[in-house]
Design an enzyme around this catalytic site. Structure first.
Site, PDB file in Angstrom:
ATOM      1  N   GLU A  67      49.793 -16.014  34.541  1.00 35.04           N
ATOM      2  CA  GLU A  67      48.410 -16.015  35.235  1.00 35.04           C
ATOM      3  C   GLU A  67      47.460 -15.332  34.282  1.00 35.04           C
ATOM      4  O   GLU A  67      47.627 -14.379  33.280  1.00 35.04           O
ATOM      5  CB  GLU A  67      48.344 -15.181  36.453  1.00 35.04           C
ATOM      6  CG  GLU A  67      49.159 -15.615  37.374  1.00 35.04           C
ATOM      7  CD  GLU A  67      49.168 -15.111  38.800  1.00 35.04           C
ATOM      8  OE1 GLU A  67      48.368 -14.258  39.014  1.00 35.04           O
ATOM      9  OE2 GLU A  67      50.342 -15.126  39.483  1.00 35.04           O
ATOM     10  N   HIS A 102      42.227 -16.715  39.649  1.00 38.53           N
ATOM     11  CA  HIS A 102      41.426 -15.715  39.973  1.00 38.53           C
ATOM     12  C   HIS A 102      40.347 -15.540  38.727  1.00 38.53           C
ATOM     13  O   HIS A 102      39.547 -14.824  38.785  1.00 38.53           O
ATOM     14  CB  HIS A 102      42.118 -14.239  40.109  1.00 38.53           C
ATOM     15  CG  HIS A 102      42.661 -14.334  41.299  1.00 38.53           C
ATOM     16  ND1 HIS A 102      42.190 -14.051  42.602  1.00 38.53           N
ATOM     17  CD2 HIS A 102      43.711 -14.829  41.804  1.00 38.53           C
ATOM     18  CE1 HIS A 102      42.974 -14.140  43.711  1.00 38.53           C
ATOM     19  NE2 HIS A 102      44.122 -14.720  43.043  1.00 38.53           N
ATOM     20  N   ASP A 147      47.882 -20.256  34.789  1.00 36.47           N
ATOM     21  CA  ASP A 147      47.481 -20.331  36.273  1.00 36.47           C
ATOM     22  C   ASP A 147      46.152 -19.365  36.222  1.00 36.47           C
ATOM     23  O   ASP A 147      46.228 -18.106  36.149  1.00 36.47           O
ATOM     24  CB  ASP A 147      48.342 -19.436  37.168  1.00 36.47           C
ATOM     25  CG  ASP A 147      47.532 -19.317  38.770  1.00 36.47           C
ATOM     26  OD1 ASP A 147      46.288 -19.379  38.780  1.00 36.47           O
ATOM     27  OD2 ASP A 147      48.391 -19.329  39.703  1.00 36.47           O
ATOM     28  N   HIS A 196      52.526 -15.443  41.019  1.00 35.75           N
ATOM     29  CA  HIS A 196      52.214 -15.968  42.295  1.00 35.75           C
ATOM     30  C   HIS A 196      53.365 -16.466  42.913  1.00 35.75           C
ATOM     31  O   HIS A 196      53.956 -17.256  42.289  1.00 35.75           O
ATOM     32  CB  HIS A 196      50.982 -16.593  42.167  1.00 35.75           C
ATOM     33  CG  HIS A 196      50.290 -16.752  43.740  1.00 35.75           C
ATOM     34  ND1 HIS A 196      50.644 -18.107  44.398  1.00 35.75           N
ATOM     35  CD2 HIS A 196      49.830 -15.948  44.440  1.00 35.75           C
ATOM     36  CE1 HIS A 196      49.982 -17.938  45.471  1.00 35.75           C
ATOM     37  NE2 HIS A 196      49.590 -16.624  45.601  1.00 35.75           N
ATOM     38  N   ASN A 248      38.190 -13.263  48.200  1.00 39.10           N
ATOM     39  CA  ASN A 248      37.877 -13.652  46.866  1.00 39.10           C
ATOM     40  C   ASN A 248      36.781 -14.496  46.631  1.00 39.10           C
ATOM     41  O   ASN A 248      36.643 -15.386  45.535  1.00 39.10           O
ATOM     42  CB  ASN A 248      39.411 -14.686  46.502  1.00 39.10           C
ATOM     43  CG  ASN A 248      40.402 -13.896  46.673  1.00 39.10           C
ATOM     44  OD1 ASN A 248      40.784 -12.735  46.341  1.00 39.10           O
ATOM     45  ND2 ASN A 248      41.483 -14.825  47.268  1.00 39.10           N
ATOM     46  N   SER A 266      46.384 -11.374  40.428  1.00 41.66           N
ATOM     47  CA  SER A 266      45.701 -10.993  41.987  1.00 41.66           C
ATOM     48  C   SER A 266      45.778  -9.806  42.527  1.00 41.66           C
ATOM     49  O   SER A 266      44.955  -9.356  43.320  1.00 41.66           O
ATOM     50  CB  SER A 266      46.028 -12.445  42.729  1.00 41.66           C
ATOM     51  OG  SER A 266      47.443 -12.380  42.854  1.00 41.66           O
ATOM     52  N   LYS A 314      38.550 -19.702  45.344  1.00 41.51           N
ATOM     53  CA  LYS A 314      38.465 -18.264  45.175  1.00 41.51           C
ATOM     54  C   LYS A 314      36.985 -18.172  44.904  1.00 41.51           C
ATOM     55  O   LYS A 314      35.870 -18.465  45.525  1.00 41.51           O
ATOM     56  CB  LYS A 314      39.189 -17.695  44.020  1.00 41.51           C
ATOM     57  CG  LYS A 314      40.640 -17.756  44.497  1.00 41.51           C
ATOM     58  CD  LYS A 314      41.887 -17.307  44.073  1.00 41.51           C
ATOM     59  CE  LYS A 314      43.366 -17.661  44.427  1.00 41.51           C
ATOM     60  NZ  LYS A 314      43.543 -17.726  45.815  1.00 41.51           N
TER      61      LYS A 314
HETATM   62  C1  LIG Z   1      47.352 -16.683  41.027  1.00 43.53           C
HETATM   63  C2  LIG Z   1      47.283 -17.529  42.323  1.00 43.53           C
HETATM   64  N1  LIG Z   1      47.640 -18.787  42.019  1.00 43.53           N
HETATM   65  C3  LIG Z   1      47.623 -19.717  43.082  1.00 43.53           C
HETATM   66  C4  LIG Z   1      47.139 -19.477  44.341  1.00 43.53           C
HETATM   67  C5  LIG Z   1      47.214 -20.520  45.350  1.00 43.53           C
HETATM   68  O1  LIG Z   1      45.762 -20.942  45.273  1.00 43.53           O
HETATM   69  P1  LIG Z   1      45.288 -21.644  46.832  1.00 43.53           P
HETATM   70  O2  LIG Z   1      44.805 -20.517  47.406  1.00 43.53           O
HETATM   71  O3  LIG Z   1      44.413 -22.532  46.300  1.00 43.53           O
HETATM   72  O4  LIG Z   1      46.438 -22.286  47.385  1.00 43.53           O
HETATM   73  C6  LIG Z   1      46.797 -18.131  44.599  1.00 43.53           C
HETATM   74  C7  LIG Z   1      46.219 -17.738  45.848  1.00 43.53           C
HETATM   75  O5  LIG Z   1      46.031 -16.861  46.375  1.00 43.53           O
HETATM   76  C8  LIG Z   1      46.689 -16.962  43.384  1.00 43.53           C
HETATM   77  O6  LIG Z   1      46.402 -15.975  43.798  1.00 43.53           O
END
Ligand SMILES: Cc1ncc(COP(=O)(O)O)c(C=O)c1O
Length: 385
Positions: free
Chosen positions: A181, A213, A210, A127, A40, A185, A244
């Site tokens: 989101e 990404h 969220d 997620h 990422n 992802s 990321k």
């Molecule tokens: C959409 C999304 N939110 C939150 C997270 C979690 O973030 P972190 O890797 O900082 O724990 C991810 C991680 O893959 C993600 O893809």
């Protein structure tokens, strides 16, 4: 080593064997210098050593590597509060609160902001950290079909007609939260945020977004989707993660001063854990000075994404204009085999298996970076013909 002689934990094999039978057993593998088409690190901040000692400054290394306590005890310090303030300013938010990871931030917000009697409507592809937070919350929760605003509106109407969502502005009554989101992802597509925010307005619901990404990638300065559309004030909370494109670790929850105060009082993944150390926070602050300026890298990303998308390949792909490009290869065995062939050709691309994605939706998740070369993308295209 003979595992039978160690602790008798063979009951764990019951579920492990189920995974094996589905050809879905997860294993850790160490990156071994292949062409990076899976991380990422969208802008190359980590790959190119742009932060910390790798950038020629030893400043971060001389800072403490431990914070010695929770934010509420010994683990709060001027640098972390300054970083929160400047990140909040960059994202045009009243306040920000730094968490140890995006996982913690989502878990924390979703488990404590929606309360008993409230309703959470979340995109079905949200997620795991969002879903886990919802599981810990006392609110009722329903998913809506991915990016399907008609389904979302149907569900909003149902909740309202059952008497929910009457207390959106006041302390009493119940509330509705819509969670999504910016950039998904595993699919690479963007949420229809303008419509979602419009529905939230119509039905008096709160939007929680969220931006994991999208951070560093979407918007002229990598500010994320909400700001790039001028919708930052329409979100109760925005979660930006630093692991990321930002090339660090941790996350920030953006919102009002009241939200920050509330999280400091009620958010268990913030309260009951040791805070990020100063060295990590300095890296985050440095990355936030750097990535907004990386316009050439964002432009290069766009070029490479276009190069990949315009080429014909022998597989179905999802419609994505972002660094996350998805090639569908149904079946765990089939997608594993193709990923193995790509690995043998020197390209680090990982298969995404059932149950992480629904059966039939097994896929290669190909991530394009600003540092990939034209030749690497062309080699990938040839191998997928
Ligand atoms: C959409 C999304 N939110 C939150 C997270 C979690 O973030 P972190 O890797 O900082 O724990 C991810 C991680 O893959 C993600 O893809």
């Amino acid at each position: 080593m003979d595992e039978q002689k160690l602790y008798p934990d063979d009951f764990l094999d019951l579920k492990l064997n189920e995974r094996r039978a589905q050809d879905a057993l997860r294993r850790l593998r160490v990156a071994d210098g292949k062409v990076d088409l899976c991380s990422n690190d969208y802008l190359g901040i980590v790959t190119n050593g742009l932060i910390g000692a790798g950038a020629g400054g030893g400043g971060i290394l001389s800072l403490p590597h431990g914070s010695t306590g929770s934010r509420l005890l010994a683990g709060n310090y001027p640098l972390i509060e300054r970083a929160e303030r400047s990140i909040a300013d960059f994202h045009q938010a009243e306040a920000g609160l730094i968490f140890n990871s995006g996982y913690d931030a989502n878990l924390g917000v979703l488990s404590c902001v929606p309360q008993r009697g409230d309703t959470i409507l979340y995109d079905q592809l949200c997620h795991a950290s969002i879903r886990d937070g919802i599981r810990l919350s006392f609110a009722e929760a329903f998913s809506f079909s991915h990016n399907d605003c008609e389904d979302l509106e149907r569900r909003l109407r149902t909740v309202r007609s059952a008497g929910g969502g009457t207390g959106s502005g006041a302390a009493n009554g119940s509330r509705i939260f819509v969670v999504t989101e910016s950039l998904f992802s595993m699919d690479g597509d963007l949420a229809p945020l303008e419509t979602i925010v419009g529905l939230c307005r119509t039905y008096g619901a709160h939007c929680i977004l969220d931006e994991a990404h999208a951070t560093g990638v979407i918007g002229g300065a990598g500010e994320g989707l909400a700001q790039s559309l001028g919708l930052q004030d329409e979100c109760l909370a925005r979660i930006h993660t630093f692991g990321k494109a930002v090339g660090c670790h941790g996350a920030v929850v953006l919102g009002s001063e009241r939200l920050r105060r509330y999280l400091i009082n009620f958010c268990r993944p913030l309260i009951y854990t040791t805070a990020l150390p100063p060295a990590s926070v300095q890296a985050i602050a440095d990355a936030y000075r750097l990535f907004p300026t990386m316009r050439m890298e964002r432009e290069r990303l766009r070029q490479l994404i276009g190069r990949f998308r315009q080429a014909g390949i022998g597989y179905q792909r999802l419609d994505s204009h972002t660094p996350v490009q998805v090639v569908i290869v149904p079946g765990n065995a089939a997608v594993r085999k193709l990923a193995e062939q790509l690995q043998q050709a020197g390209l680090d691309i990982r298969p995404i298996l059932y149950p992480t994605v629904p059966r039939g939706g097994e896929r290669l998740r190909i991530v394009i970076h600003a540092f990939n070369t034209d030749e690497e993308i062309d080699q990938l295209i040839r191998l997928l013909k």
